[in-house]
Motif scaffolding. Structure first.
Motif, PDB file in Angstrom:
ATOM      1  N   GLN A   8       0.832  -1.209   0.000  1.00 45.81           N
ATOM      2  CA  GLN A   8       0.000   0.000   0.000  1.00 45.81           C
ATOM      3  C   GLN A   8       0.865   1.257   0.000  1.00 45.81           C
ATOM      4  O   GLN A   8       0.552   2.230  -0.692  1.00 45.81           O
ATOM      5  CB  GLN A   8      -0.928  -0.007   1.214  1.00 45.81           C
ATOM      6  N   LEU A  11       2.188   1.703  -3.409  1.00 46.97           N
ATOM      7  CA  LEU A  11       1.132   2.228  -4.281  1.00 46.97           C
ATOM      8  C   LEU A  11       1.010   3.745  -4.131  1.00 46.97           C
ATOM      9  O   LEU A  11       0.889   4.473  -5.124  1.00 46.97           O
ATOM     10  CB  LEU A  11      -0.196   1.555  -3.946  1.00 46.97           C
ATOM     11  N   VAL A  25      -0.407   3.534 -11.702  1.00 47.26           N
ATOM     12  CA  VAL A  25      -1.192   3.286 -10.487  1.00 47.26           C
ATOM     13  C   VAL A  25      -2.273   2.239 -10.757  1.00 47.26           C
ATOM     14  O   VAL A  25      -2.490   1.314  -9.960  1.00 47.26           O
ATOM     15  CB  VAL A  25      -1.830   4.600  -9.970  1.00 47.26           C
ATOM     16  N   GLN A  26      -2.942   2.343 -11.897  1.00 47.23           N
ATOM     17  CA  GLN A  26      -4.009   1.402 -12.232  1.00 47.23           C
ATOM     18  C   GLN A  26      -3.479  -0.012 -12.422  1.00 47.23           C
ATOM     19  O   GLN A  26      -4.117  -0.981 -12.001  1.00 47.23           O
ATOM     20  CB  GLN A  26      -4.739   1.886 -13.491  1.00 47.23           C
ATOM     21  N   GLN A  29      -2.838  -1.392  -9.010  1.00 42.12           N
ATOM     22  CA  GLN A  29      -4.085  -1.729  -8.322  1.00 42.12           C
ATOM     23  C   GLN A  29      -4.654  -3.060  -8.816  1.00 42.12           C
ATOM     24  O   GLN A  29      -5.129  -3.877  -8.019  1.00 42.12           O
ATOM     25  CB  GLN A  29      -5.110  -0.614  -8.512  1.00 42.12           C
ATOM     26  N   SER A  33      -5.131  -6.376  -6.521  1.00 40.46           N
ATOM     27  CA  SER A  33      -6.454  -6.990  -6.353  1.00 40.46           C
ATOM     28  C   SER A  33      -6.433  -8.488  -6.663  1.00 40.46           C
ATOM     29  O   SER A  33      -7.322  -9.231  -6.244  1.00 40.46           O
ATOM     30  CB  SER A  33      -7.483  -6.291  -7.242  1.00 40.46           C
ATOM     31  N   ILE A 126      -7.215  -1.305  -1.915  1.00 43.51           N
ATOM     32  CA  ILE A 126      -6.387  -0.639  -2.928  1.00 43.51           C
ATOM     33  C   ILE A 126      -6.849   0.796  -3.191  1.00 43.51           C
ATOM     34  O   ILE A 126      -6.199   1.529  -3.913  1.00 43.51           O
ATOM     35  CB  ILE A 126      -6.384  -1.439  -4.254  1.00 43.51           C
ATOM     36  N   LEU A 127      -7.978   1.170  -2.597  1.00 45.78           N
ATOM     37  CA  LEU A 127      -8.484   2.538  -2.766  1.00 45.78           C
ATOM     38  C   LEU A 127      -8.208   3.401  -1.539  1.00 45.78           C
ATOM     39  O   LEU A 127      -7.838   4.583  -1.663  1.00 45.78           O
ATOM     40  CB  LEU A 127      -9.992   2.495  -3.042  1.00 45.78           C
ATOM     41  N   LEU A 193      -9.405   4.633  -9.515  1.00 49.29           N
ATOM     42  CA  LEU A 193      -9.546   3.186  -9.681  1.00 49.29           C
ATOM     43  C   LEU A 193      -9.452   2.838 -11.166  1.00 49.29           C
ATOM     44  O   LEU A 193      -9.839   3.643 -12.018  1.00 49.29           O
ATOM     45  CB  LEU A 193     -10.897   2.704  -9.142  1.00 49.29           C
ATOM     46  N   HIS A 197     -12.547  -1.934 -12.116  1.00 48.15           N
ATOM     47  CA  HIS A 197     -13.050  -1.819 -10.741  1.00 48.15           C
ATOM     48  C   HIS A 197     -14.167  -0.790 -10.640  1.00 48.15           C
ATOM     49  O   HIS A 197     -15.066  -0.918  -9.807  1.00 48.15           O
ATOM     50  CB  HIS A 197     -11.903  -1.472  -9.794  1.00 48.15           C
TER      51      HIS A 197
END
Length: 393
Positions: A8, A11, A25-26, A29, A33, A126-127, A193, A197
């Motif tokens: 995290q 990220l 970043v995407q 993520q 996930s 992840i958010l 996101l 997602h």
């Protein structure tokens, strides 16, 4: 757990370097996930939560609790790993439940299935770090190492400091139907996101409700009962504190020469925002400042997100009238009676008191009274077992 935290942090570092909506970043993520550690933690958090005892429209063999076998939990882990990156994901209807509010009115809420809650928990992992690192300084709702008591403590210190009570006005702001009115388009456009997602989140927003009459369209679109809901609240209202701070910039441009100082200093207007989830208060030195500069900027900020202030509940008050916030009351009196033991060493003098709202106390007493009346034949152990949840809150 340590590996999840480390990922995290990584990220967040990528987001600050490349941008919160960047492809890097995407990609990260999506990778997280699908991670086994993230999926394990998501299922663990969901099953340890007391809400896992109240499933939605789950089939019995798909209800996962803390007492479930390791094999059942691993099956759920593998399932949400696939669903998190599945283009064909289809959510289950949410269970329609009516709850009674403090004012006597009822509100319709929907309880998602355990599987959907596990998936929400996974996407929230992840958010949440991206939302947290951009949170307002004085936002105390649904954040690690912060609570309602911290908000109350900061607010009390703020009231005691700087100015006289006569110079302190408070705007108590209440947002009208936060989850009913929030703009889905704004959320889906601005949430950091990946597209896959966002599609999952959109399906949660549009989830149907299941009741005794059958399955019907969901009345409350955004999932206010989901695990991801607190993160959505914080993301939506992040930046409000800065907007309020900048709203009086034209006033503070003028400098005044304070007594005893050689140089000119800015005039302190005492504009401070304290927020807990979607409840917030703003302090200022005059009612004119709040009405003319602060409220128009708040309304503009909320309108962009499909929200508005409740005209009935939003009000500008002084501490002499009393401020109700987060279940407590702040009140100033020039002379407290001796029987009101708010100040051990200052009885009989003026001061700001902080005490639980009388209505909240009365509600707890009513609940306890009902339990005592129905438990006259119970053992002491059984009675304590019934009382503890209410006394602990």
């Amino acid at each position: 757990m340590e590996d999840v935290h480390q990922k995290q942090v990584e990220l967040v570092n990528i987001a600050e370097k490349c941008g919160f909506h960047s492809k890097e970043v995407q990609r990260m993520q999506i990778l997280l996930s699908r991670s086994l550690n993230f999926a394990l933690l998501a299922v663990r958090k969901t099953t340890l939560n007391s809400e896992s005892r109240t499933p939605g429209v789950d089939v019995d063999n798909k209800i996962i609790r803390a007492s479930s076998s390791e094999q059942e939990k691993l099956t759920m882990v593998k399932e949400i790993q696939k669903l998190a990156v599945s283009a064909t994901y289809k959510n289950e209807p949410v269970k329609n439940v009516q709850i009674t509010l403090a004012n006597g009115k009822t509100r319709t809420v929907g309880i998602p299935t355990i599987k959907d809650r596990c998936l929400q928990s996974l996407i929230n992992l992840i958010l949440e770090p991206l939302v947290e690192c951009r949170s307002d300084n004085h936002n105390y709702g649904y954040r690690k190492h912060r609570s309602a008591k911290h908000a109350l403590g900061y607010l009390l210190n703020l009231f005691y400091s700087r100015f006289n009570v006569e110079d302190k006005y408070v705007l108590y702001a209440d947002i009208k139907g936060f989850f009913d009115n929030i703009s889905h388009d704004w959320l889906l456009t601005n949430l950091p996101l990946p597209g896959i997602h966002k599609k999952v989140l959109e399906k949660w927003m549009k989830a149907n409700m299941f009741s005794r009459e059958g399955v019907h369209d969901r009345e409350l679109d955004t999932p206010q009962e989901g695990i991801i809901s607190p993160t959505i609240i914080n993301f939506t209202l992040n930046g409000l504190e800065k907007v309020i701070e900048n709203s009086t910039s034209t006033v503070t441009k003028s400098k005044l020469k304070a007594k005893g100082l050689r140089s000119m200093v800015k005039f302190n207007l005492g504009v401070v925002t304290v927020r807990y989830a979607d409840d917030f208060v703003v302090t200022a030195r005059s009612k004119y400042l709040i009405k003319t500069f602060i409220m128009p900027e708040i309304e503009k900020f909320l309108k962009n997100r499909g929200l508005e202030l409740s005209k009935e509940k939003t009000k500008i008050i002084t501490l002499k009238e009393g401020l109700d916030f987060l279940g407590y009351t702040f009140k100033y009196q020039e002379q407290w009676k001796v029987r009101e033991h708010f100040f051990k060493e200052r009885i009989g003098r003026d001061g700001i008191a902080l005490y639980p709202q009388k209505k909240k106390v009365y509600n707890i007493i009513t609940k306890l009274r009902k339990i005592f009346r129905k438990s006259s034949n119970d053992t002491a152990y059984t009675l304590i077992f019934k009382l503890n949840p209410i006394l602990r809150g």
